[in-house]
Design a protein around this motif. Structure first.
Motif, PDB file in Angstrom:
ATOM      1  N   LEU A 170       0.870  -1.223  -0.116  1.00 25.71           N
ATOM      2  CA  LEU A 170      -0.061  -0.021   0.121  1.00 25.71           C
ATOM      3  C   LEU A 170       1.000   1.196  -0.190  1.00 25.71           C
ATOM      4  N   ALA A 171       0.667   1.918  -1.025  1.00 30.75           N
ATOM      5  CA  ALA A 171       1.595   3.331  -1.109  1.00 30.75           C
ATOM      6  C   ALA A 171       0.530   4.598  -0.918  1.00 30.75           C
ATOM      7  N   ASP A 172       1.020   5.248  -0.068  1.00 26.01           N
ATOM      8  CA  ASP A 172       0.100   6.682   0.214  1.00 26.01           C
ATOM      9  C   ASP A 172       0.871   7.946  -0.402  1.00 26.01           C
ATOM     10  N   GLU A 173       0.479   8.067  -1.576  1.00 26.01           N
ATOM     11  CA  GLU A 173       1.245   9.530  -2.099  1.00 26.01           C
ATOM     12  C   GLU A 173       2.753   9.306  -2.157  1.00 26.01           C
ATOM     13  N   PRO A 174       3.133   8.228  -2.641  1.00 28.14           N
ATOM     14  CA  PRO A 174       4.420   7.852  -2.536  1.00 28.14           C
ATOM     15  C   PRO A 174       5.456   8.970  -2.950  1.00 28.14           C
ATOM     16  N   THR A 175       5.068   9.635  -4.084  1.00 34.90           N
ATOM     17  CA  THR A 175       6.154  10.530  -4.706  1.00 34.90           C
ATOM     18  C   THR A 175       5.547  11.938  -4.214  1.00 34.90           C
ATOM     19  N   GLY A 176       4.737  12.470  -3.536  1.00 29.07           N
ATOM     20  CA  GLY A 176       4.066  13.539  -3.077  1.00 29.07           C
ATOM     21  C   GLY A 176       5.169  14.521  -2.469  1.00 29.07           C
ATOM     22  N   ASN A 177       6.331  14.213  -1.870  1.00 28.29           N
ATOM     23  CA  ASN A 177       7.191  14.814  -1.238  1.00 28.29           C
ATOM     24  C   ASN A 177       8.404  15.030  -2.146  1.00 28.29           C
ATOM     25  N   LEU A 178       8.257  14.651  -3.514  1.00 31.29           N
ATOM     26  CA  LEU A 178       9.577  14.850  -4.161  1.00 31.29           C
ATOM     27  C   LEU A 178       9.530  15.771  -5.388  1.00 31.29           C
ATOM     28  N   ASP A 179      10.646  15.973  -5.714  1.00 35.85           N
ATOM     29  CA  ASP A 179      10.740  16.899  -7.104  1.00 35.85           C
ATOM     30  C   ASP A 179      10.199  16.051  -8.091  1.00 35.85           C
ATOM     31  N   THR A 180       9.923  16.591  -9.141  1.00 28.93           N
ATOM     32  CA  THR A 180       9.250  15.994 -10.386  1.00 28.93           C
ATOM     33  C   THR A 180      10.362  14.722 -10.866  1.00 28.93           C
ATOM     34  N   GLN A 181      11.598  15.298 -10.970  1.00 26.32           N
ATOM     35  CA  GLN A 181      12.545  14.007 -11.329  1.00 26.32           C
ATOM     36  C   GLN A 181      12.553  12.777 -10.450  1.00 26.32           C
ATOM     37  N   SER A 182      12.699  13.263  -9.198  1.00 23.99           N
ATOM     38  CA  SER A 182      12.915  11.994  -8.270  1.00 23.99           C
ATOM     39  C   SER A 182      11.609  11.151  -8.169  1.00 23.99           C
ATOM     40  N   ALA A 183      10.468  12.028  -8.394  1.00 26.76           N
ATOM     41  CA  ALA A 183       9.168  11.352  -8.252  1.00 26.76           C
ATOM     42  C   ALA A 183       9.051  10.614  -9.440  1.00 26.76           C
ATOM     43  N   ASP A 184       9.474  10.897 -10.533  1.00 24.65           N
ATOM     44  CA  ASP A 184       9.385   9.995 -11.896  1.00 24.65           C
ATOM     45  C   ASP A 184      10.262   8.802 -11.630  1.00 24.65           C
ATOM     46  N   GLY A 185      11.440   9.059 -10.906  1.00 20.07           N
ATOM     47  CA  GLY A 185      12.447   7.800 -10.851  1.00 20.07           C
ATOM     48  C   GLY A 185      11.653   6.700  -9.801  1.00 20.07           C
ATOM     49  N   VAL A 186      11.044   7.165  -8.522  1.00 17.46           N
ATOM     50  CA  VAL A 186      10.547   6.400  -7.740  1.00 17.46           C
ATOM     51  C   VAL A 186       9.222   5.765  -8.278  1.00 17.46           C
ATOM     52  N   PHE A 187       8.571   6.383  -9.114  1.00 19.08           N
ATOM     53  CA  PHE A 187       7.442   5.744  -9.543  1.00 19.08           C
ATOM     54  C   PHE A 187       7.708   4.678 -10.542  1.00 19.08           C
ATOM     55  N   THR A 188       8.780   5.033 -11.404  1.00 13.19           N
ATOM     56  CA  THR A 188       9.290   3.986 -12.220  1.00 13.19           C
ATOM     57  C   THR A 188       9.724   2.747 -11.666  1.00 13.19           C
ATOM     58  N   LEU A 189      10.379   2.941 -10.450  1.00 16.28           N
ATOM     59  CA  LEU A 189      10.743   1.681  -9.676  1.00 16.28           C
ATOM     60  C   LEU A 189       9.756   0.855  -9.279  1.00 16.28           C
ATOM     61  N   LEU A 190       8.688   1.558  -8.848  1.00 10.06           N
ATOM     62  CA  LEU A 190       7.369   0.785  -8.616  1.00 10.06           C
ATOM     63  C   LEU A 190       6.917  -0.301  -9.436  1.00 10.06           C
ATOM     64  N   ARG A 191       6.601   0.629 -10.788  1.00  9.30           N
ATOM     65  CA  ARG A 191       6.190  -0.029 -11.932  1.00  9.30           C
ATOM     66  C   ARG A 191       7.021  -1.119 -12.395  1.00  9.30           C
ATOM     67  N   ASN A 192       8.399  -0.825 -12.431  1.00 10.04           N
ATOM     68  CA  ASN A 192       9.295  -2.108 -12.712  1.00 10.04           C
ATOM     69  C   ASN A 192       9.039  -3.352 -11.810  1.00 10.04           C
ATOM     70  N   PHE A 193       9.190  -2.901 -10.585  1.00 12.84           N
ATOM     71  CA  PHE A 193       8.909  -4.156  -9.629  1.00 12.84           C
ATOM     72  C   PHE A 193       7.502  -4.655  -9.719  1.00 12.84           C
ATOM     73  N   ASN A 194       6.478  -4.073 -10.276  1.00  7.72           N
ATOM     74  CA  ASN A 194       5.465  -4.638 -10.807  1.00  7.72           C
ATOM     75  C   ASN A 194       5.592  -5.635 -11.914  1.00  7.72           C
ATOM     76  N   ARG A 195       6.084  -4.997 -13.069  1.00 13.07           N
ATOM     77  CA  ARG A 195       6.045  -5.857 -14.222  1.00 13.07           C
ATOM     78  C   ARG A 195       7.257  -6.834 -14.371  1.00 13.07           C
ATOM     79  N   GLN A 196       8.204  -6.612 -13.614  1.00 12.33           N
ATOM     80  CA  GLN A 196       9.187  -7.664 -13.408  1.00 12.33           C
ATOM     81  C   GLN A 196       9.032  -8.622 -12.400  1.00 12.33           C
ATOM     82  N   ARG A 197       8.497  -8.328 -11.368  1.00  7.63           N
ATOM     83  CA  ARG A 197       8.277  -9.443 -10.388  1.00  7.63           C
ATOM     84  C   ARG A 197       6.882  -9.879  -9.884  1.00  7.63           C
ATOM     85  N   GLY A 198       5.933  -8.882 -10.500  1.00  6.38           N
ATOM     86  CA  GLY A 198       4.485  -9.216 -10.459  1.00  6.38           C
ATOM     87  C   GLY A 198       4.151  -8.725  -8.670  1.00  6.38           C
TER      88      GLY A 198
END
Ligand code: ADP
Length: 239
Positions: A170-198
């Motif tokens: 469960l992720a509550d605004e996981p990128t809400g406190n980050l600048d745009t570039q860091s937010a994008d990196g963190v979100f991409t990380l979550l997306r990749n964990f989902n795609r690559q490991r389910g």
């Protein structure tokens, strides 16, 4: 329950606050999350997202209704049993990372799994090291949390949430406190964990652009789910 793919099922969940005058914030919410889903929970401020997240995260109890996680009914468990169930079945990523500042990155990843032993065995250490490598922090794992940037700290928090391999994050605004570039990196990380490991994620966000990168968008308004849309995410790889 027979359906092994169901990681979260809530039925008829209501939540009221107040003693004399009761205010109903959730009005009979039904929701099912299956293994491998990558979903966004969106809705205007005050619509009940945090209240619902607290109930799904076993941090609060519904006034009525049922919560099942990984097939286990949770509603009637004692507080202690609920705490144990929470640490076994759920990982959390919050808007603020809540790392322990005096501990190193790797210690922060391992501490929730130390349990009663109060220390890490070699398997746990190996798992934490691998996760910190996966989130791009192999060079920083022995730095104190207080020395990390906001984006790095959030990556540690993600590794911490994944360390015990829970069926649902469960992720509550996981990128809400980050600048745009860091937010994008963190979100991409979550997306990749989902795609690559389910890994299964349910992400509360205000950010429509992030929601558009999820496979499913659940919209809450005035304590009711008003739409639940499955879709091809904006950044899906070309077929
Ligand atoms: P969101 O996360 O979508 O902004 P919340 O779940 O925080 O919405 O709040 C939904 C409604 O419930 C709001 O009107 C809020 O004031 C109310 N609420 C939330 N928690 C409490 C509480 N502990 N006591 C009384 N009212 C609450």
């Amino acid at each position: 329950m027979a359906d092994a793919d169901m990681v979260l099922e809530i039925r008829g969940v209501t939540r009221e606050f107040g003693n004399k005058t009761k205010t109903r914030v959730l009005h009979g919410v039904d929701l099912q999350i299956r293994r491998g889903e990558f979903s966004a929970l969106i809705g205007p401020s005050g619509s009940g997202k945090s209240t619902l997240l607290n109930i799904m995260g076993l941090l609060d109890r519904p006034t009525s209704g049922e919560v099942c996680i990984a097939g286990q009914p949770m509603t009637h468990l004692s507080d202690d049993a609920l705490t144990r169930a929470r640490s076994r079945t759920l990982g959390f990523v919050f808007q603020f990372h809540h790392l322990l500042p005096a501990f190193t990155a790797i210690e922060n990843v391992m501490i929730p799994a130390w349990g009663d032993r109060g220390q890490a065995d070699s398997a746990l250490r190996a798992r934490a090291e691998a996760l910190l490598r996966d989130v791009g922090l192999s060079e920083r794992m022995h730095n104190r949390a207080s020395d990390l940037s906001g984006g790095e700290a959030q990556r540690v928090a993600i590794a911490r949430a994944l360390c015990q391999n829970p069926p649902l994050i469960l992720a509550d605004e996981p990128t809400g406190n980050l600048d745009t570039q860091s937010a994008d990196g963190v979100f991409t990380l979550l997306r990749n964990f989902n795609r690559q490991r389910g890994t299964t994620f349910l992400i509360v966000t205000h950010d429509d652009r992030l929601a558009a990168r999820c496979d499913r968008i659940i919209r809450l308004v005035d304590g009711r789910i008003v739409s639940d849309e499955r879709r091809a995410p904006a950044d899906s790889p070309a077929p």
